[in-house]
Design an enzyme around this catalytic site. Structure first.
Site, PDB file in Angstrom:
ATOM      1  N   ASN A 148       0.793  -1.221   0.000  1.00  8.35           N
ATOM      2  CA  ASN A 148       0.000   0.000   0.000  1.00  8.35           C
ATOM      3  C   ASN A 148       0.828   1.275   0.000  1.00  8.35           C
ATOM      4  O   ASN A 148       0.341   2.330  -0.372  1.00  8.35           O
ATOM      5  CB  ASN A 148      -0.946  -0.005   1.215  1.00  8.35           C
ATOM      6  CG  ASN A 148      -0.238  -0.360   2.495  1.00  8.35           C
ATOM      7  OD1 ASN A 148       0.341  -1.440   2.621  1.00  8.35           O
ATOM      8  ND2 ASN A 148      -0.259   0.539   3.459  1.00  8.35           N
ATOM      9  N   GLN A 176      -4.896  -4.066  -1.892  1.00 10.18           N
ATOM     10  CA  GLN A 176      -4.449  -3.055  -2.863  1.00 10.18           C
ATOM     11  C   GLN A 176      -4.465  -3.554  -4.297  1.00 10.18           C
ATOM     12  O   GLN A 176      -4.604  -2.754  -5.232  1.00 10.18           O
ATOM     13  CB  GLN A 176      -3.033  -2.563  -2.512  1.00 10.18           C
ATOM     14  CG  GLN A 176      -2.970  -1.704  -1.269  1.00 10.18           C
ATOM     15  CD  GLN A 176      -3.585  -0.321  -1.454  1.00 10.18           C
ATOM     16  OE1 GLN A 176      -3.702   0.197  -2.555  1.00 10.18           O
ATOM     17  NE2 GLN A 176      -3.990   0.285  -0.359  1.00 10.18           N
ATOM     18  N   SER A 196     -10.953  -5.517   0.658  1.00 12.64           N
ATOM     19  CA  SER A 196     -11.648  -4.412   1.314  1.00 12.64           C
ATOM     20  C   SER A 196     -12.445  -3.635   0.276  1.00 12.64           C
ATOM     21  O   SER A 196     -11.965  -3.375  -0.821  1.00 12.64           O
ATOM     22  CB  SER A 196     -10.642  -3.489   1.999  1.00 12.64           C
ATOM     23  OG  SER A 196     -11.305  -2.337   2.471  1.00 12.64           O
ATOM     24  N   CYS A 322      -1.721   5.364   8.398  1.00 18.59           N
ATOM     25  CA  CYS A 322      -1.687   4.925   9.788  1.00 18.59           C
ATOM     26  C   CYS A 322      -0.536   5.537  10.572  1.00 18.59           C
ATOM     27  O   CYS A 322      -0.614   5.696  11.765  1.00 18.59           O
ATOM     28  CB  CYS A 322      -1.606   3.414   9.852  1.00 18.59           C
ATOM     29  SG  CYS A 322      -2.769   2.644   8.739  1.00 18.59           S
TER      30      CYS A 322
END
Ligand code: PLP
EC number: 2.8.1.7
Length: 395
Positions: A148, A176, A196, A322
């Site tokens: 990512n 990804q 996701s 993050c």
């Protein structure tokens, strides 16, 4: 211009339209028997078929979750708990997403042993290293498909083949890569694969875990027994329906998008490396996602660059949503064996499958100007010679 599609994507209009009736009319609980519940169940079944089709799986092999993070947790903890009597060793890479890495750190507190494989300067795991790391105690290999932050692609099919020969379960985080490159669970030789929704123009808070038929796993969420008992809780029907639609769209447009993204990606890479002195590409030049670019500019802070670019209308990131609040150097960039000062000057540009970006020259100019501005103030870039050389190039 939004250039941070690896962090999240906009929900597409078609996806929104597909979801709406499941808020308004088909709001039933899919586990109930009367018509409004059956309508919800139909939506759920259709979405499961669409997700399965998109990765060449059987609908029975798809478990819906709350997103990529939950899928990673379920795959890794679920297998570790199931197989703890057989062995306690897990193999992974140094550049996994925190949803994998932190899950493994947690398992280390429960006496599991983890080998973190290096990725070298190009950001790619060597299959030989995986082979060498296997012990009689190894129960799981978990290595991501596409990174990512730097966008590098890992040799998943080869690692999967090796895992199968050694009868070790293999999980990959394909969050990804899905929708950007072909993700086929048969070709990749995987037993578990995480997806996701919000990275492929679907809604946030939805994901899926592919679990190959015959693979047994310990559930993490216990309750009413939804999702074949592997993930209890009333399903997020509208979200899942949207995710299913997003999968269908992503797969229908895969080849066309790939060609378009690669062209824009390569143009940005060439022009920026040409226009900005002491600029570098992080991660392998070729084995990378069609939509992800990660640059490194010496003597500047990536965070300042993000703000200058934002002021010029370009929204990009330093790479990892993050760690962007902690100002700690990215573990992924550190894994590329870069100097400590170099890991701070990174910029990630991630293109979207559904947004057309053709203002490459405007972006290149904005990056060039912003980097020059920051270097002018940078104590690391304080030689007059360097500054003049750079301004000479920008005429
Ligand atoms: C975004 C991302 C995740 C987490 O997915 P969520 O749905 O946000 O929980 C996991 N792995 C990778 C590689 C990602 O990019």
């Amino acid at each position: 211009m939004y250039l941070d599609n690896s962090a999240t994507t906009a929900v597409s209009e078609e996806v929104l339209n597909e979801m709406e009736p499941y808020f308004r009319e088909a709001y039933g609980n899919p586990s109930t028997l009367y018509s409004v519940g059956r309508e919800a169940k139909k939506g759920l079944d259709k979405a499961r078929q669409r997700v399965a089709d998109a990765i060449n799986a059987d609908p029975k092999e798809i478990i819906f979750t709350s997103g990529g993070s939950e899928s990673d947790n379920l795959a890794i903890k679920g297998i570790a708990l199931k197989l703890k009597g057989k062995g306690n060793h897990i193999i992974t890479s140094e550049i996994e997403h925190p949803a994998v890495k932190e899950t493994l750190h947690f398992l280390e507190t429960l006496d599991f042993k983890v080998t973190y494989l290096p990725v070298y300067e190009n950001g790619i795991v060597k299959v030989e290293d995986v082979k060498d790391a296997i012990t009689p105690e190894t129960i799981l290999i978990t290595i991501m498909h596409g990174n990512n932050e730097i966008g590098t692609l890992q040799p998943i099919a080869e690692i999967g083949k090796l895992a199968r020969e050694r009868k070790i379960l293999f999980h990959t985080d394909a969050v990804q890569t899905f929708g950007k490159v072909k993700v086929d669970v048969e070709e990749l030789n995987v037993d578990l694969l995480s997806l996701s929704s919000h990275k492929v123009h679907g809604p946030k808070g939805v994901g899926a875990l592919y679990i190959k038929k015959g693979v047994r796993i310990t559930p993490l969420i216990h309750g009413g027994g939804q999702e074949r008992g592997i993930r209890s809780g009333t399903e997020n029907v509208p979200g899942i329906v949207g995710f299913g639609k997003a999968c269908e769209i992503a797969n229908n447009n895969l080849e066309e998008n790939y060609a378009r993204l690669v062209k824009t990606r390569d143009e940005i890479i060439e022009k920026v490396l040409d226009a900005v002195p002491e600029s570098y590409l992080n991660g392998d030049r070729n084995e990378r996602l069609p939509n992800v670019i990660n640059f490194r500019f010496s003597s500047i802070e990536g965070e300042s660059l993000i703000l200058l670019l934002d002021a010029k209308g370009y929204q990009a990131s330093t790479g990892s949503a993050c760690s962007s609040k902690t100002l700690e150097a990215s573990p992924v960039l550190k894994a590329l064996n870069l100097d400590d000062v170099d890991v701070h000057g990174s910029l990630r540009i991630s293109l979207g499958s559904q947004t057309h970006f053709d203002d490459v020259d405007g972006l290149v100019e904005a990056i060039k100007e912003s980097v020059a501005t920051l270097r002018k103030m940078s104590p690391l870039w304080n030689s007059d010679e360097k500054y003049e050389e750079m301004m000479g190039q920008s005429k």
